[in-house]
Write a protein that holds these residues in place. Structure first.
Motif, mmCIF file in Angstrom:
data_model
loop_
_atom_site.group_PDB
_atom_site.id
_atom_site.type_symbol
_atom_site.label_atom_id
_atom_site.label_comp_id
_atom_site.label_asym_id
_atom_site.label_seq_id
_atom_site.Cartn_x
_atom_site.Cartn_y
_atom_site.Cartn_z
ATOM 1 N N LEU A 39 0.849 -1.188 0.000
ATOM 2 C CA LEU A 39 0.000 0.000 0.000
ATOM 3 C C LEU A 39 0.892 1.247 0.000
ATOM 4 O O LEU A 39 1.590 1.492 0.977
ATOM 5 C CB LEU A 39 -0.891 0.023 1.242
ATOM 6 N N HIS A 40 0.850 2.044 -1.048
ATOM 7 C CA HIS A 40 1.748 3.184 -1.219
ATOM 8 C C HIS A 40 1.014 4.514 -1.107
ATOM 9 O O HIS A 40 -0.137 4.629 -1.513
ATOM 10 C CB HIS A 40 2.405 3.135 -2.598
ATOM 11 N N TYR A 41 1.744 5.512 -0.612
ATOM 12 C CA TYR A 41 1.256 6.889 -0.641
ATOM 13 C C TYR A 41 2.429 7.835 -0.430
ATOM 14 O O TYR A 41 3.515 7.421 -0.022
ATOM 15 C CB TYR A 41 0.159 7.129 0.405
ATOM 16 N N GLN A 42 2.216 9.088 -0.766
ATOM 17 C CA GLN A 42 3.179 10.164 -0.538
ATOM 18 C C GLN A 42 2.509 11.182 0.373
ATOM 19 O O GLN A 42 1.351 11.522 0.150
ATOM 20 C CB GLN A 42 3.598 10.814 -1.862
ATOM 21 N N LEU A 43 3.235 11.671 1.359
ATOM 22 C CA LEU A 43 2.647 12.554 2.358
ATOM 23 C C LEU A 43 2.780 14.031 1.987
ATOM 24 O O LEU A 43 1.814 14.783 2.061
ATOM 25 C CB LEU A 43 3.295 12.290 3.715
ATOM 26 N N GLU A 44 3.957 14.466 1.592
ATOM 27 C CA GLU A 44 4.184 15.877 1.251
ATOM 28 C C GLU A 44 3.728 16.204 -0.166
ATOM 29 O O GLU A 44 3.379 17.338 -0.464
ATOM 30 C CB GLU A 44 5.663 16.237 1.428
ATOM 31 N N ASN A 45 3.795 15.223 -1.051
ATOM 32 C CA ASN A 45 3.373 15.375 -2.449
ATOM 33 C C ASN A 45 2.307 14.332 -2.756
ATOM 34 O O ASN A 45 2.535 13.431 -3.562
ATOM 35 C CB ASN A 45 4.569 15.183 -3.396
ATOM 36 N N PRO A 46 1.148 14.443 -2.098
ATOM 37 C CA PRO A 46 0.139 13.385 -2.266
ATOM 38 C C PRO A 46 -0.349 13.279 -3.704
ATOM 39 O O PRO A 46 -0.536 14.286 -4.383
ATOM 40 C CB PRO A 46 -0.983 13.811 -1.320
ATOM 41 N N GLN A 47 -0.518 12.051 -4.121
ATOM 42 C CA GLN A 47 -0.972 11.785 -5.489
ATOM 43 C C GLN A 47 -2.400 11.264 -5.488
ATOM 44 O O GLN A 47 -2.715 10.301 -4.795
ATOM 45 C CB GLN A 47 -0.088 10.716 -6.144
ATOM 46 N N GLY A 48 -3.244 11.892 -6.285
ATOM 47 C CA GLY A 48 -4.503 11.280 -6.655
ATOM 48 C C GLY A 48 -4.205 10.375 -7.834
ATOM 49 O O GLY A 48 -3.341 10.696 -8.665
ATOM 50 N N LYS A 49 -4.877 9.250 -7.934
ATOM 51 C CA LYS A 49 -4.604 8.289 -9.010
ATOM 52 C C LYS A 49 -5.904 7.840 -9.654
ATOM 53 O O LYS A 49 -6.837 7.430 -8.973
ATOM 54 C CB LYS A 49 -3.860 7.072 -8.471
ATOM 55 N N LEU A 50 -5.944 7.913 -10.973
ATOM 56 C CA LEU A 50 -7.038 7.346 -11.763
ATOM 57 C C LEU A 50 -6.472 6.088 -12.392
ATOM 58 O O LEU A 50 -5.618 6.160 -13.280
ATOM 59 C CB LEU A 50 -7.539 8.332 -12.814
ATOM 60 N N VAL A 51 -6.915 4.913 -11.905
ATOM 61 C CA VAL A 51 -6.278 3.647 -12.259
ATOM 62 C C VAL A 51 -7.194 2.786 -13.124
ATOM 63 O O VAL A 51 -8.417 2.845 -13.002
ATOM 64 C CB VAL A 51 -5.838 2.883 -10.990
ATOM 65 N N ARG A 52 -6.563 1.983 -13.983
ATOM 66 C CA ARG A 52 -7.322 1.038 -14.811
ATOM 67 C C ARG A 52 -6.430 -0.112 -15.237
ATOM 68 O O ARG A 52 -5.202 -0.009 -15.214
ATOM 69 C CB ARG A 52 -7.939 1.715 -16.025
ATOM 70 N N VAL A 53 -7.047 -1.205 -15.636
ATOM 71 C CA VAL A 53 -6.343 -2.387 -16.115
ATOM 72 C C VAL A 53 -6.654 -2.547 -17.596
ATOM 73 O O VAL A 53 -7.824 -2.572 -17.987
ATOM 74 C CB VAL A 53 -6.774 -3.643 -15.316
ATOM 75 N N THR A 54 -5.611 -2.654 -18.411
ATOM 76 C CA THR A 54 -5.813 -2.827 -19.851
ATOM 77 C C THR A 54 -5.526 -4.262 -20.308
ATOM 78 O O THR A 54 -5.813 -4.615 -21.437
ATOM 79 C CB THR A 54 -4.927 -1.851 -20.641
ATOM 80 N N ARG A 55 -4.980 -5.059 -19.399
ATOM 81 C CA ARG A 55 -4.774 -6.479 -19.682
ATOM 82 C C ARG A 55 -4.833 -7.235 -18.368
ATOM 83 O O ARG A 55 -4.161 -6.877 -17.410
ATOM 84 C CB ARG A 55 -3.423 -6.696 -20.359
ATOM 85 N N GLY A 56 -5.658 -8.264 -18.314
ATOM 86 C CA GLY A 56 -5.747 -9.074 -17.115
ATOM 87 C C GLY A 56 -6.730 -8.536 -16.104
ATOM 88 O O GLY A 56 -7.705 -7.850 -16.455
ATOM 89 N N GLU A 57 -6.457 -8.835 -14.815
ATOM 90 C CA GLU A 57 -7.384 -8.474 -13.740
ATOM 91 C C GLU A 57 -6.615 -8.263 -12.444
ATOM 92 O O GLU A 57 -5.660 -8.990 -12.144
ATOM 93 C CB GLU A 57 -8.393 -9.608 -13.556
ATOM 94 N N VAL A 58 -7.057 -7.273 -11.672
ATOM 95 C CA VAL A 58 -6.474 -7.015 -10.348
ATOM 96 C C VAL A 58 -7.586 -6.730 -9.353
ATOM 97 O O VAL A 58 -8.695 -6.334 -9.725
ATOM 98 C CB VAL A 58 -5.481 -5.825 -10.345
ATOM 99 N N PHE A 59 -7.258 -6.913 -8.089
ATOM 100 C CA PHE A 59 -8.095 -6.443 -6.988
ATOM 101 C C PHE A 59 -7.415 -5.176 -6.495
ATOM 102 O O PHE A 59 -6.264 -5.203 -6.050
ATOM 103 C CB PHE A 59 -8.190 -7.493 -5.879
ATOM 104 N N ASP A 60 -8.109 -4.049 -6.602
ATOM 105 C CA ASP A 60 -7.539 -2.740 -6.330
ATOM 106 C C ASP A 60 -8.092 -2.186 -5.019
ATOM 107 O O ASP A 60 -9.299 -2.276 -4.772
ATOM 108 C CB ASP A 60 -7.865 -1.804 -7.488
ATOM 109 N N VAL A 61 -7.213 -1.617 -4.188
ATOM 110 C CA VAL A 61 -7.586 -1.191 -2.835
ATOM 111 C C VAL A 61 -7.145 0.241 -2.565
ATOM 112 O O VAL A 61 -6.035 0.634 -2.934
ATOM 113 C CB VAL A 61 -6.958 -2.136 -1.786
ATOM 114 N N ALA A 62 -8.018 1.000 -1.903
ATOM 115 C CA ALA A 62 -7.697 2.337 -1.410
ATOM 116 C C ALA A 62 -7.977 2.362 0.093
ATOM 117 O O ALA A 62 -9.020 1.866 0.536
ATOM 118 C CB ALA A 62 -8.540 3.396 -2.111
#
Length: 181
Positions: free
Chosen positions: A60-83
């Motif tokens: 589980l990744h994040y940045q504290l001083e330079n927080p990133q919003g992320k728009l994520v997608r899968v173009t091949r295969g499948e994942v279980f994605d968590v926030a």
């Protein structure tokens, strides 16, 4: 595009309208005006693309001083994605939400700044693409243990424990992690 707020309302599942026939398909993956209307006024500054084999868990990744919003997608295969909500002042602080993203459902997930993010590959391999609202800052990177008991994320593991990087294996316990105010 359909925008659906999840159990943590700032995390939004995007389902595109797909137009297909015997030749293939077409879909719109991003429109700034609609994104702002449903997710907020953000500007994307970096696009990333990764490929991973089955059983890989990144995060589980994040940045504290330079927080990133992320728009994520899968173009091949499948994942279980968590926030995971890392905002101490939030009513959903410490809660998580997870969705399956795949090349078949073509859905995307908006993970706003202030959240830790991870994904677990459930198919033989997966290609994962995401847009970020801030640049990667190596000195500002944090990782929380994927199996932290305080979070109790219900990962859809296939048998053995997931394969993680050395950095992720040495991640912080949620209770010891730095939080957003």
């Amino acid at each position: 595009m359909d925008y659906q707020s999840l159990s943590i309302p700032e995390v939004v599942l995007l389902t595109p309208k797909v137009f297909g026939d015997e030749r293939g398909f077409f879909l719109e993956t991003f429109r700034q005006s609609e994104f702002e209307k449903h997710c907020g006024n953000y500007t994307f500054v970096q696009d990333n693309h990764s490929k991973s084999a089955k059983g890989i868990l990144r995060g589980l990744h994040y940045q504290l001083e330079n927080p990133q919003g992320k728009l994520v997608r899968v173009t091949r295969g499948e994942v279980f994605d968590v926030a995971v909500d890392m905002r101490k002042s939030s009513p959903t602080f410490g809660q998580w939400v997870g969705v399956t993203l795949s090349e078949d459902n073509k859905q995307m997930l908006w993970v706003p700044p202030g959240f830790a993010h991870a994904f677990y590959v459930t198919s033989d391999e997966a290609e994962f693409q995401y847009k970020c609202t801030d640049y990667y800052a190596p000195g500002d990177e944090y990782s929380i243990l994927w199996n932290d008991p305080d979070l109790a994320i219900d990962w859809p593991l296939s048998g053995s424990e997931p394969r993680v990087s050395e950095k992720d294996a040495a991640g912080l316990a949620f209770a010891r992690a730095p939080f957003f105010e």
